[in-house]
Design an enzyme around this catalytic site. Structure first.
Site, mmCIF file in Angstrom:
data_model
loop_
_atom_site.group_PDB
_atom_site.id
_atom_site.type_symbol
_atom_site.label_atom_id
_atom_site.label_comp_id
_atom_site.label_asym_id
_atom_site.label_seq_id
_atom_site.Cartn_x
_atom_site.Cartn_y
_atom_site.Cartn_z
ATOM 1 N N LEU A 29 0.870 -1.174 0.000
ATOM 2 C CA LEU A 29 0.000 0.000 0.000
ATOM 3 C C LEU A 29 0.906 1.223 0.000
ATOM 4 O O LEU A 29 1.978 1.209 0.609
ATOM 5 C CB LEU A 29 -0.900 0.041 1.242
ATOM 6 C CG LEU A 29 -2.041 -0.965 1.359
ATOM 7 C CD1 LEU A 29 -2.791 -0.730 2.671
ATOM 8 C CD2 LEU A 29 -2.994 -0.866 0.187
ATOM 9 N N ASP A 30 0.485 2.292 -0.665
ATOM 10 C CA ASP A 30 1.246 3.538 -0.627
ATOM 11 C C ASP A 30 1.429 3.990 0.820
ATOM 12 O O ASP A 30 0.565 3.757 1.678
ATOM 13 C CB ASP A 30 0.513 4.636 -1.394
ATOM 14 C CG ASP A 30 0.423 4.361 -2.886
ATOM 15 O OD1 ASP A 30 1.167 3.489 -3.377
ATOM 16 O OD2 ASP A 30 -0.387 5.032 -3.555
ATOM 17 N N ARG A 31 2.511 4.658 1.072
ATOM 18 C CA ARG A 31 2.828 5.097 2.432
ATOM 19 C C ARG A 31 1.702 5.880 3.098
ATOM 20 O O ARG A 31 1.393 5.646 4.271
ATOM 21 C CB ARG A 31 4.127 5.916 2.420
ATOM 22 C CG ARG A 31 4.594 6.316 3.805
ATOM 23 C CD ARG A 31 6.010 6.839 3.795
ATOM 24 N NE ARG A 31 6.516 6.916 5.167
ATOM 25 C CZ ARG A 31 7.796 6.920 5.506
ATOM 26 N NH1 ARG A 31 8.716 6.846 4.573
ATOM 27 N NH2 ARG A 31 8.164 6.984 6.770
ATOM 28 N N VAL B 19 -1.446 5.678 2.708
ATOM 29 C CA VAL B 19 -2.706 4.925 2.720
ATOM 30 C C VAL B 19 -2.741 3.991 3.927
ATOM 31 O O VAL B 19 -1.711 3.463 4.346
ATOM 32 C CB VAL B 19 -2.854 4.117 1.415
ATOM 33 C CG1 VAL B 19 -4.134 3.286 1.418
ATOM 34 C CG2 VAL B 19 -2.812 5.051 0.206
#
Length: 229
Positions: free
Chosen positions: A57-59, A61
């Protein structure tokens, strides 16, 4: 660290905004290393501990992330993700409201490493990858709205850039068009639910993460729940 599910083969964690799943150039401790330390201490394991990164997951998120505790589980989970056999449902708080209450969005995404940003276009370009998702509006608020998003492809920053392309930037996401950052530096996008067949037992795993403990999340969740009744 909030563990949502754990057995001998896999562990699912509810990631907080700001945590990184795997090591990067920042040098910050990644979630996978935190998990290795957790497993080593909990089970008093000698030597090195195995913990495989299945997806990311993107940081900024939050939400559910699956890790593998055995090499067999890692190989099988990787194959399931590759075949699209893992269903992930996201919730996104957006500043804009889409023209259609539900729709399928498709196009092409180009990722640029230099500025760590993705760009969306309706037509194919050199180096661009096909991207598709579907969304539905599940709650309308005074200033913000809540969308439920299902990914068909897993491109870098896909939900962020595709929702921005229809005038619905995610709350706190300055990179893709929102006006103000969130106090915690994250964005209001979470991996809400994940469903898959267990890679070893064959049982159905169906997990839902609680929304972040913030007023706006609880308000929109209550509206969504009332709308579903």
């Amino acid at each position: 660290m909030e563990v949502a599910y754990e057995d001998n083969h896999i562990i699912v964690v509810n990631k907080a905004p700001g945590e990184i799943v795997q090591g990067d150039k920042t040098g910050d401790t990644p979630l996978v290393d935190t998990l290795k330390a957790y497993i080593k201490e909990k089970y008093a394991k000698p030597g090195n501990v195995f913990c495989g990164v299945v997806h990311r997951l993107d940081r900024p998120v939050s939400g559910l992330v699956v890790f593998a505790k055995t090499s067999k589980a890692l190989a099988r989970m990787n194959e399931m993700f590759r075949k699209g056999e893992v269903k992930k449902t996201y919730w996104a708080i957006t500043r804009g409201c889409p023209e259609e209450e539900s729709a399928r969005l498709e196009g092409y995404i180009t990722s640029v490493e230099r500025n760590n940003k993705s760009y969306f276009s309706k037509t194919a370009k050199d180096g661009a990858k096909f991207a598709a998702l579907s969304y539905r509006l599940i709650a309308r608020g005074t200033n913000y709205n809540l969308l439920e998003v299902n990914l068909e492809t897993g491109r870098k920053h896909q939900i962020r850039v595709q929702l921005s392309s229809i005038g619905c930037p995610i709350k706190g996401d300055l990179k893709y068009g929102d006006r103000r950052s969130n106090p915690d530096g994250g964005i209001s996008l979470m991996a809400r639910r994940i469903e898959f067949v267990h890679p070893v037992s064959g049982n159905l795993i169906d997990l839902t993460a609680p929304v972040p403990d913030e007023k706006i999340w609880h308000e929109l969740e209550n509206i969504a729940t009332a709308n579903a009744l």
